[in-house]
Design a protein around this motif. Structure first.
Motif, PDB file in Angstrom:
ATOM      1  N   TRP A 103       0.852  -1.185   0.000  1.00 15.94           N
ATOM      2  CA  TRP A 103       0.000   0.000   0.000  1.00 15.94           C
ATOM      3  C   TRP A 103       0.889   1.236   0.000  1.00 15.94           C
ATOM      4  O   TRP A 103       1.772   1.385   0.845  1.00 15.94           O
ATOM      5  CB  TRP A 103      -0.901   0.008   1.223  1.00 15.94           C
ATOM      6  N   VAL A 104       0.668   2.125  -0.961  1.00 11.35           N
ATOM      7  CA  VAL A 104       1.413   3.377  -1.045  1.00 11.35           C
ATOM      8  C   VAL A 104       0.631   4.441  -0.301  1.00 11.35           C
ATOM      9  O   VAL A 104      -0.440   4.871  -0.741  1.00 11.35           O
ATOM     10  CB  VAL A 104       1.641   3.800  -2.507  1.00 11.35           C
ATOM     11  N   ALA A 105       1.140   4.856   0.834  1.00 12.68           N
ATOM     12  CA  ALA A 105       0.428   5.841   1.658  1.00 12.68           C
ATOM     13  C   ALA A 105       0.649   7.249   1.138  1.00 12.68           C
ATOM     14  O   ALA A 105       1.764   7.609   0.740  1.00 12.68           O
ATOM     15  CB  ALA A 105       0.897   5.739   3.106  1.00 12.68           C
ATOM     16  N   GLY A 106      -0.402   8.050   1.138  1.00 12.69           N
ATOM     17  CA  GLY A 106      -0.279   9.447   0.755  1.00 12.69           C
ATOM     18  C   GLY A 106       0.029  10.315   1.955  1.00 12.69           C
ATOM     19  O   GLY A 106       0.002   9.862   3.106  1.00 12.69           O
ATOM     20  N   ARG A 107       0.319  11.572   1.709  1.00 18.64           N
ATOM     21  CA  ARG A 107       0.571  12.503   2.800  1.00 18.64           C
ATOM     22  C   ARG A 107      -0.719  12.796   3.555  1.00 18.64           C
ATOM     23  O   ARG A 107      -1.818  12.762   2.994  1.00 18.64           O
ATOM     24  CB  ARG A 107       1.144  13.803   2.248  1.00 18.64           C
ATOM     25  N   ALA A 108      -0.593  13.074   4.814  1.00 19.51           N
ATOM     26  CA  ALA A 108      -1.774  13.306   5.649  1.00 19.51           C
ATOM     27  C   ALA A 108      -2.467  14.627   5.321  1.00 19.51           C
ATOM     28  O   ALA A 108      -3.678  14.765   5.524  1.00 19.51           O
ATOM     29  CB  ALA A 108      -1.385  13.271   7.116  1.00 19.51           C
ATOM     30  N   ASP A 109      -1.716  15.607   4.813  1.00 22.90           N
ATOM     31  CA  ASP A 109      -2.282  16.941   4.595  1.00 22.90           C
ATOM     32  C   ASP A 109      -2.314  17.344   3.125  1.00 22.90           C
ATOM     33  O   ASP A 109      -2.640  18.484   2.802  1.00 22.90           O
ATOM     34  CB  ASP A 109      -1.476  17.982   5.381  1.00 22.90           C
ATOM     35  N   PHE A 110      -1.958  16.435   2.217  1.00 22.48           N
ATOM     36  CA  PHE A 110      -1.886  16.793   0.798  1.00 22.48           C
ATOM     37  C   PHE A 110      -2.117  15.542  -0.030  1.00 22.48           C
ATOM     38  O   PHE A 110      -1.555  14.482   0.250  1.00 22.48           O
ATOM     39  CB  PHE A 110      -0.511  17.394   0.478  1.00 22.48           C
ATOM     40  N   PHE A 111      -2.949  15.672  -1.076  1.00 21.61           N
ATOM     41  CA  PHE A 111      -3.232  14.504  -1.902  1.00 21.61           C
ATOM     42  C   PHE A 111      -2.533  14.600  -3.254  1.00 21.61           C
ATOM     43  O   PHE A 111      -1.551  13.913  -3.511  1.00 21.61           O
ATOM     44  CB  PHE A 111      -4.739  14.345  -2.083  1.00 21.61           C
ATOM     45  N   LEU A 112      -3.028  15.466  -4.139  1.00 15.91           N
ATOM     46  CA  LEU A 112      -2.436  15.663  -5.466  1.00 15.91           C
ATOM     47  C   LEU A 112      -2.451  17.157  -5.781  1.00 15.91           C
ATOM     48  O   LEU A 112      -3.312  17.892  -5.290  1.00 15.91           O
ATOM     49  CB  LEU A 112      -3.238  14.904  -6.536  1.00 15.91           C
ATOM     50  N   PRO A 113      -1.490  17.640  -6.599  1.00 15.37           N
ATOM     51  CA  PRO A 113      -1.439  19.075  -6.913  1.00 15.37           C
ATOM     52  C   PRO A 113      -2.655  19.533  -7.706  1.00 15.37           C
ATOM     53  O   PRO A 113      -2.955  18.999  -8.780  1.00 15.37           O
ATOM     54  CB  PRO A 113      -0.152  19.210  -7.735  1.00 15.37           C
ATOM     55  N   VAL A 114      -3.365  20.510  -7.174  1.00 15.39           N
ATOM     56  CA  VAL A 114      -4.613  20.973  -7.763  1.00 15.39           C
ATOM     57  C   VAL A 114      -4.391  21.578  -9.149  1.00 15.39           C
ATOM     58  O   VAL A 114      -5.201  21.360 -10.063  1.00 15.39           O
ATOM     59  CB  VAL A 114      -5.285  21.992  -6.822  1.00 15.39           C
ATOM     60  N   ARG A 115      -3.306  22.336  -9.332  1.00 16.54           N
ATOM     61  CA  ARG A 115      -3.062  22.963 -10.632  1.00 16.54           C
ATOM     62  C   ARG A 115      -2.851  21.914 -11.718  1.00 16.54           C
ATOM     63  O   ARG A 115      -3.342  22.062 -12.849  1.00 16.54           O
ATOM     64  CB  ARG A 115      -1.859  23.902 -10.544  1.00 16.54           C
ATOM     65  N   VAL A 116      -2.145  20.858 -11.392  1.00 12.52           N
ATOM     66  CA  VAL A 116      -1.940  19.773 -12.366  1.00 12.52           C
ATOM     67  C   VAL A 116      -3.277  19.117 -12.701  1.00 12.52           C
ATOM     68  O   VAL A 116      -3.584  18.848 -13.873  1.00 12.52           O
ATOM     69  CB  VAL A 116      -0.949  18.732 -11.810  1.00 12.52           C
ATOM     70  N   LEU A 117      -4.089  18.864 -11.687  1.00 10.15           N
ATOM     71  CA  LEU A 117      -5.405  18.276 -11.922  1.00 10.15           C
ATOM     72  C   LEU A 117      -6.264  19.175 -12.804  1.00 10.15           C
ATOM     73  O   LEU A 117      -6.944  18.702 -13.724  1.00 10.15           O
ATOM     74  CB  LEU A 117      -6.116  18.041 -10.582  1.00 10.15           C
ATOM     75  N   SER A 118      -6.229  20.477 -12.542  1.00  8.08           N
ATOM     76  CA  SER A 118      -7.053  21.415 -13.291  1.00  8.08           C
ATOM     77  C   SER A 118      -6.676  21.451 -14.766  1.00  8.08           C
ATOM     78  O   SER A 118      -7.539  21.391 -15.650  1.00  8.08           O
ATOM     79  CB  SER A 118      -6.925  22.816 -12.683  1.00  8.08           C
TER      80      SER A 118
END
Length: 407
Positions: free
Chosen positions: A176-191
């Motif tokens: 299981w690859v754990a993500g950061r507790a306070d950050f998921f993925l960069p919003v600008r990249v997603l947008s």
């Protein structure tokens, strides 16, 4: 539960006929209007409940179960939540929102099935691709997406609410690859990726000749006009919003209970229905969620509401990644094993006692000593109505009893 003073059904009963004279409506919209005004009335039938202790009797009418009815979402939500509880993982969850720009709202209203389908496809592909990139998470994620088409004032505002566990399965599925507790993925990249994918799908659909351009959309129906629309959309900032993470599975359940089966407006927000106008409460998000009121002509209120009637068969809740329906059970079990075998949330909750056949969960309002028991069925009046789209007048309870009593 106390009945709200005003209901959406009251607006339909009083002003639905006037609305039909003024605005063209689809078959799906007329079906929703009919369902709303008949819900929990004698038209749909029901049953008599009797108290075994004091012989108190009351009538309970059947629900329409339409997904656009604000009175019929509670039981559907509870059943759906019970199934989802067993699928939650013991990790933080993130909330990501994908929104279509205002430039494309009119085109969306004219082509709802196509545009909403492209919204789901573009948003899901965006999340899956960015999460799989080793520069970001490098894992296969799973999430559910819920379509909302409205804003607080019932104006069109198509957007997806996505609930995503923090982390995912490694490409080889051995960890299981754990993500950061306070950050998921960069919003600008997603947008940026979301905008590119949606506009590419939109252009393909236009080239295939599947889009319709009624009324004022005729100006963008020709190739040059459509190209201008695409260029304007490229220059527009597309909103992808990542909210703070949930605390854990319990808070996710509370969130889902509020959002998954929500309709465009709840009865509790209606403040007054009189003199051809409807007054309702809304939150002004531009002013820090300040509560305000708005008054609209009743026909305009219905026009705004009926814009959000979804095409028949369109699924507004969808699952992706390791939560996709085909492999969901297998992959959730794998995730749990990699997360050191945390038990499903549903196992930690006591099971409800099986109800006694014919017995209601309601306690007698007269004596408060015993549960009400179903004693008589009331058959539907549906076939006897000359015009099933509207009940012309609300009958008092005594008349409804006389009409429906078939003993």
């Amino acid at each position: 539960m106390t009945r709200p003073r005003w209901e959406l059904a009251d607006v339909v009963r009083q002003y639905g006929a006037e609305y039909l004279k003024r605005y063209p409506t689809s078959v799906a919209q007329r079906r929703v209007m009919r369902a709303l005004q008949n819900c929990r009335t004698a038209v749909l039938g029901g049953h008599v409940e009797t108290c075994r202790s004091c012989d108190h009797r009351q009538i309970s009418y059947n629900s329409c179960r339409n997904r656009h009815c604000p009175k019929c979402q509670g039981s559907a939500c509870a059943q759906w939540m019970q199934r989802r509880a067993a699928e939650l993982l013991p990790v933080p969850y993130f909330h990501v929102v994908f929104t279509l720009p205002n430039l494309l709202v009119d085109l969306t209203l004219a082509n709802p099935r196509l545009m909403y389908g492209m919204l789901f496809r573009a948003a899901s592909q965006t999340l899956l691709e960015v999460a799989a990139d080793p520069r970001h998470l490098g894992a296969e994620i799973g999430f559910l997406a819920v379509l909302h088409t409205w804003g607080q004032t019932l104006m069109p505002h198509p957007h997806l609410h996505c609930v995503v566990p923090s982390g995912g399965l490694a490409p080889d599925r051995t960890r299981w690859v754990a993500g950061r507790a306070d950050f998921f993925l960069p919003v600008r990249v997603l947008s940026r990726l979301f905008r590119g994918k949606f506009l590419n799908l939109l252009n393909q659909t236009y080239v295939a000749g599947k889009l319709e351009f009624p009324g004022r959309l005729a100006s963008v129906a020709d190739p040059q006009g459509f190209k201008r629309l695409l260029n304007q959309s490229v220059r527009t900032e597309w909103v992808v919003y990542a909210r703070p993470p949930f605390g854990g599975p319990e808070s996710v359940l509370k969130y889902l209970a509020r959002y998954t089966h929500r309709v465009a407006i709840s009865n509790s927000r209606l403040l007054n229905v009189a003199d051809g106008q409807v007054t309702f409460r809304y939150k002004d998000y531009a002013q820090g969620s300040r509560k305000r009121t708005m008054t609209l002509a009743a026909t305009e209120f219905l026009r705004r509401f009926l814009q959000h009637v979804l095409p028949d068969g369109l699924m507004r809740i969808r699952h992706y990644g390791f939560l996709a329906n085909r492999f969901r059970a297998e992959k959730i079990a794998l995730c749990r094993g990699l997360l050191e075998g945390a038990g499903p949330l549903s196992e930690k909750r006591p099971r409800a006692a099986s109800p006694v056949p014919g017995e209601s969960s309601a306690i007698c309002p007269s004596c408060g000593q015993a549960a009400l028991q179903r004693s008589q069925e009331l058959h539907s009046r549906w076939e006897r109505l000359p015009a099933p789209y509207f009940v012309r007048a609300s009958l008092p309870a005594s008349e409804l009893w006389e009409v429906c009593d078939t003993s």
